[in-house]
Scaffold this motif. Sequence first.
Motif, PDB file in Angstrom:
ATOM      1  N   LYS A 441      56.265  58.436  63.674  1.00 56.71           N
ATOM      2  CA  LYS A 441      57.453  58.186  62.634  1.00 56.71           C
ATOM      3  C   LYS A 441      57.285  57.091  61.663  1.00 56.71           C
ATOM      4  CE  LYS A 441      61.019  60.541  65.816  1.00 56.71           C
ATOM      5  NZ  LYS A 441      62.225  60.401  66.572  1.00 56.71           N
ATOM      6  N   ASP A 442      56.406  56.196  62.030  1.00 57.06           N
ATOM      7  CA  ASP A 442      56.237  55.218  61.104  1.00 57.06           C
ATOM      8  C   ASP A 442      55.765  55.302  59.657  1.00 57.06           C
ATOM      9  OD1 ASP A 442      55.998  52.371  60.469  1.00 57.06           O
ATOM     10  OD2 ASP A 442      53.942  52.088  61.549  1.00 57.06           O
ATOM     11  N   VAL A 443      56.720  54.644  58.703  1.00 58.81           N
ATOM     12  CA  VAL A 443      56.662  55.107  57.273  1.00 58.81           C
ATOM     13  C   VAL A 443      55.437  54.088  56.910  1.00 58.81           C
ATOM     14  CG1 VAL A 443      57.809  54.743  55.054  1.00 58.81           C
ATOM     15  CG2 VAL A 443      59.012  55.914  57.094  1.00 58.81           C
ATOM     16  N   LEU A 444      55.130  53.229  57.649  1.00 56.81           N
ATOM     17  CA  LEU A 444      54.091  52.231  57.034  1.00 56.81           C
ATOM     18  C   LEU A 444      53.082  52.866  56.924  1.00 56.81           C
ATOM     19  CD1 LEU A 444      55.032  48.849  58.887  1.00 56.81           C
ATOM     20  CD2 LEU A 444      55.897  49.500  56.505  1.00 56.81           C
ATOM     21  N   VAL A 445      52.146  52.737  55.909  1.00 60.16           N
ATOM     22  CA  VAL A 445      50.786  53.315  55.522  1.00 60.16           C
ATOM     23  C   VAL A 445      49.623  52.134  55.735  1.00 60.16           C
ATOM     24  CG1 VAL A 445      49.411  54.667  53.816  1.00 60.16           C
ATOM     25  CG2 VAL A 445      51.818  54.951  53.969  1.00 60.16           C
ATOM     26  N   PRO A 446      48.784  52.692  56.442  1.00 58.26           N
ATOM     27  CA  PRO A 446      47.606  51.625  56.383  1.00 58.26           C
ATOM     28  C   PRO A 446      46.960  51.585  55.005  1.00 58.26           C
ATOM     29  CG  PRO A 446      47.310  53.069  58.358  1.00 58.26           C
ATOM     30  CD  PRO A 446      48.518  53.793  57.295  1.00 58.26           C
ATOM     31  N   VAL A 447      46.787  50.545  54.456  1.00 58.09           N
ATOM     32  CA  VAL A 447      46.321  50.075  53.048  1.00 58.09           C
ATOM     33  C   VAL A 447      45.184  49.193  52.920  1.00 58.09           C
ATOM     34  CG1 VAL A 447      48.525  50.457  52.026  1.00 58.09           C
ATOM     35  CG2 VAL A 447      47.971  48.274  52.619  1.00 58.09           C
ATOM     36  N   PHE A 448      44.799  48.339  53.940  1.00 57.12           N
ATOM     37  CA  PHE A 448      43.687  47.597  54.057  1.00 57.12           C
ATOM     38  C   PHE A 448      43.048  47.396  55.482  1.00 57.12           C
ATOM     39  CE2 PHE A 448      41.769  43.454  54.468  1.00 57.12           C
ATOM     40  CZ  PHE A 448      41.140  43.211  53.225  1.00 57.12           C
ATOM     41  N   GLU A 449      41.920  47.406  55.645  1.00 54.72           N
ATOM     42  CA  GLU A 449      41.187  47.063  56.638  1.00 54.72           C
ATOM     43  C   GLU A 449      39.861  46.661  56.668  1.00 54.72           C
ATOM     44  OE1 GLU A 449      40.435  49.056  61.443  1.00 54.72           O
ATOM     45  OE2 GLU A 449      42.252  49.699  60.108  1.00 54.72           O
ATOM     46  N   ASP A 450      39.500  45.461  57.007  1.00 53.99           N
ATOM     47  CA  ASP A 450      38.333  45.011  57.278  1.00 53.99           C
ATOM     48  C   ASP A 450      37.566  44.904  55.936  1.00 53.99           C
ATOM     49  OD1 ASP A 450      38.494  44.615  59.904  1.00 53.99           O
ATOM     50  OD2 ASP A 450      37.577  46.472  60.432  1.00 53.99           O
ATOM     51  N   GLY A 451      38.340  44.534  54.969  1.00 53.39           N
ATOM     52  CA  GLY A 451      37.909  44.209  53.469  1.00 53.39           C
ATOM     53  C   GLY A 451      37.983  45.663  52.612  1.00 53.39           C
ATOM     54  N   ALA A 452      38.409  46.712  53.174  1.00 52.21           N
ATOM     55  CA  ALA A 452      38.262  47.707  52.296  1.00 52.21           C
ATOM     56  C   ALA A 452      39.837  48.324  52.107  1.00 52.21           C
ATOM     57  CB  ALA A 452      37.706  49.007  53.070  1.00 52.21           C
ATOM     58  N   LEU A 453      40.104  48.706  50.905  1.00 55.24           N
ATOM     59  CA  LEU A 453      41.273  49.496  50.444  1.00 55.24           C
ATOM     60  C   LEU A 453      41.377  50.810  50.998  1.00 55.24           C
ATOM     61  CD1 LEU A 453      43.925  48.612  48.739  1.00 55.24           C
ATOM     62  CD2 LEU A 453      42.726  49.937  46.953  1.00 55.24           C
ATOM     63  N   LEU A 454      42.248  51.200  51.788  1.00 58.59           N
ATOM     64  CA  LEU A 454      42.465  52.282  52.513  1.00 58.59           C
ATOM     65  C   LEU A 454      43.193  53.451  51.734  1.00 58.59           C
ATOM     66  CD1 LEU A 454      42.836  51.481  56.090  1.00 58.59           C
ATOM     67  CD2 LEU A 454      40.818  52.065  55.068  1.00 58.59           C
ATOM     68  N   HIS A 455      43.970  52.935  50.748  1.00 54.88           N
ATOM     69  CA  HIS A 455      45.138  53.792  50.213  1.00 54.88           C
ATOM     70  C   HIS A 455      45.426  53.157  48.714  1.00 54.88           C
ATOM     71  CE1 HIS A 455      48.040  57.110  50.002  1.00 54.88           C
ATOM     72  NE2 HIS A 455      48.750  56.691  49.281  1.00 54.88           N
ATOM     73  N   GLU A 456      44.979  54.031  47.572  1.00 51.67           N
ATOM     74  CA  GLU A 456      45.432  53.543  46.354  1.00 51.67           C
ATOM     75  C   GLU A 456      46.435  54.061  45.698  1.00 51.67           C
ATOM     76  OE1 GLU A 456      42.900  52.430  42.296  1.00 51.67           O
ATOM     77  OE2 GLU A 456      41.827  53.252  43.981  1.00 51.67           O
ATOM     78  N   TYR A 457      47.350  53.523  45.247  1.00 53.03           N
ATOM     79  CA  TYR A 457      48.685  54.200  44.421  1.00 53.03           C
ATOM     80  C   TYR A 457      48.215  54.288  43.034  1.00 53.03           C
ATOM     81  CZ  TYR A 457      50.710  53.690  48.994  1.00 53.03           C
ATOM     82  OH  TYR A 457      51.253  53.674  50.524  1.00 53.03           O
ATOM     83  N   LYS A 458      48.360  55.412  42.380  1.00 52.97           N
ATOM     84  CA  LYS A 458      48.548  55.422  41.069  1.00 52.97           C
ATOM     85  C   LYS A 458      50.094  55.256  40.514  1.00 52.97           C
ATOM     86  CE  LYS A 458      44.347  56.951  41.037  1.00 52.97           C
ATOM     87  NZ  LYS A 458      43.329  56.073  40.663  1.00 52.97           N
ATOM     88  N   PHE A 459      49.979  54.558  39.202  1.00 54.01           N
ATOM     89  CA  PHE A 459      51.340  54.061  38.683  1.00 54.01           C
ATOM     90  C   PHE A 459      52.300  55.305  38.670  1.00 54.01           C
ATOM     91  CE2 PHE A 459      54.211  53.106  35.266  1.00 54.01           C
ATOM     92  CZ  PHE A 459      54.885  52.157  35.688  1.00 54.01           C
ATOM     93  N   GLU A 460      51.795  56.430  38.108  1.00 52.58           N
ATOM     94  CA  GLU A 460      53.013  57.366  38.065  1.00 52.58           C
ATOM     95  C   GLU A 460      53.415  57.777  39.332  1.00 52.58           C
ATOM     96  OE1 GLU A 460      54.322  58.719  35.400  1.00 52.58           O
ATOM     97  OE2 GLU A 460      53.113  57.388  34.048  1.00 52.58           O
ATOM     98  N   GLU A 461      52.981  57.779  40.434  1.00 53.26           N
ATOM     99  CA  GLU A 461      53.353  58.168  41.439  1.00 53.26           C
ATOM    100  C   GLU A 461      54.347  56.874  42.121  1.00 53.26           C
ATOM    101  OE1 GLU A 461      51.339  57.984  46.139  1.00 53.26           O
ATOM    102  OE2 GLU A 461      50.065  57.738  44.715  1.00 53.26           O
TER     103      GLU A 461
END
Length: 484
Positions: A441-461
């Motif tokens: 149920k966790d809303v927190l999204v993995p966005v970074f791990e070991d130097g890599a960006l895991l999820h990229e948000y676009k501005f319109e989103e």
Amino acid sequence: MTSGPVDNIILLADCYKSSHYKVYPPGTTKLYAYFESRGGKFPYTVFFGLQYILKRWLCGPVVTKEMVKEAKQVMGQVFQRDDVFNEEGWNYIVEHHGGRLPLRIKAVPEGTVLPTRNVLFTVENTDPAVPWLSNFFETVLVQAWYPMTVATSSSVYRQLIGHYLRLTHHDDTLLEYMMHDAGYRGVSSVESAALGGAAHMISFKASDTVAGSSLLRKFYGLEGVAGHSTPSSEHSTVTSWGREGELQSHRHMLNVYEKGDAGCVCDSYDIWKCLEEMWGGELKELVEERGRRGGCVYLRPDSGDPKTVVLKCLEILGAAFGTETNAKGYKMLPPCVKVIQADGIDLHSLWDILEHIKAHGWSTVSVYYGAGGALLQKVDRDTQKCAYKVSYAEVSGKGVEVYKQPITDAGKTSKKGRLTLERDQDGTYNTVQHGKGDPAKDVLVPVFEDGALLHEYKFEEVRQRAEGGAQGFDVIKFLQEDKK
């Protein structure tokens, strides 16, 4: 041009952070930290800006032997001793991770609107050899407070203008253009202008801070621009014609920009004479002709008491150009002319103006606004009481809840253990502590791990997620309480 005053990420922290690796309990292998707004001026936050920090500073191989060598020299001079800097730890990151940071970061999706006192992102080390790294970058990660706070403030501006627009007009489609960002010159740096300008563009599409669009194009996948402006005069372009040439300066402005919208400052000398005799007299036909071609002239007062001046401007222009009464019973200027007030605007002065012109029978739609310092500069980390704290550690294989609980300030009590951010069926957010949350149920999204960006948000989103602000937020009640 150089890239900036700091290029070595080991120097992106308060100096005392460099001393902490020695003072955690022996056997510590994990540190887990979180970032939140502990309350503050606004009861909710619009989360924005972490992706910029990650992409700007932390992604990819970011630590080199040369950086370690430089930082060792700098920190030796800072502390005036040679037993503080963690040369071995930083070289370990270079040698075992290729200079990439062994960190895992989870965050609420950017643009999310949620009540304060909830976790916004978490940080933990992925390599037990460098637990100190989770807390080392607190300094730069906490700087997410700035774009987040501006995004929140602009959201409240939008809710305030929207409240009066819906009271006094039948259509709120123009709302996103009714607060103009004029803060570029009033902030502490170009980076602040870019971050604050981008944050404002989540709620409004009117801006002179083009640096905001530049940041969004580079870090949030924006195509084109997110903020729009119009050719406008300033005092120098009027007063360089001399006092006797003021009318000629305005006529020239309309002639050189004969299509579309134009903005003209009117208080270089006598604003009342300028509005009555020039705009409402000599230039009236030019303004009306522009209106027939779909354009509008925005007339700008820039001095005096805002609510008094705005109302008098409306009355003078209404007498000259005529008015229309809308279905809700409020007067409107014709589409060819409007007032734009961009001097002395903050939330409370804006509220005063909106209420004052409404009380005198004018629709909100006839006045646009701009803000500078109050929008982008008159905020700080305490506006939303932003804090980054360690809440969990592993020491000699045992999990330990880490927290502070100052007897002198209960508001600074920190959260305990591993955290999840969960959302109930009714939309209510809840931060679950002590590791008792449901990961599914966790809303927190993995966005970074070991130097890599895991999820990229676009501005319109981001913009779509933030649209509408906080549901159920009573902006008038908030301002009444904030004024006390």
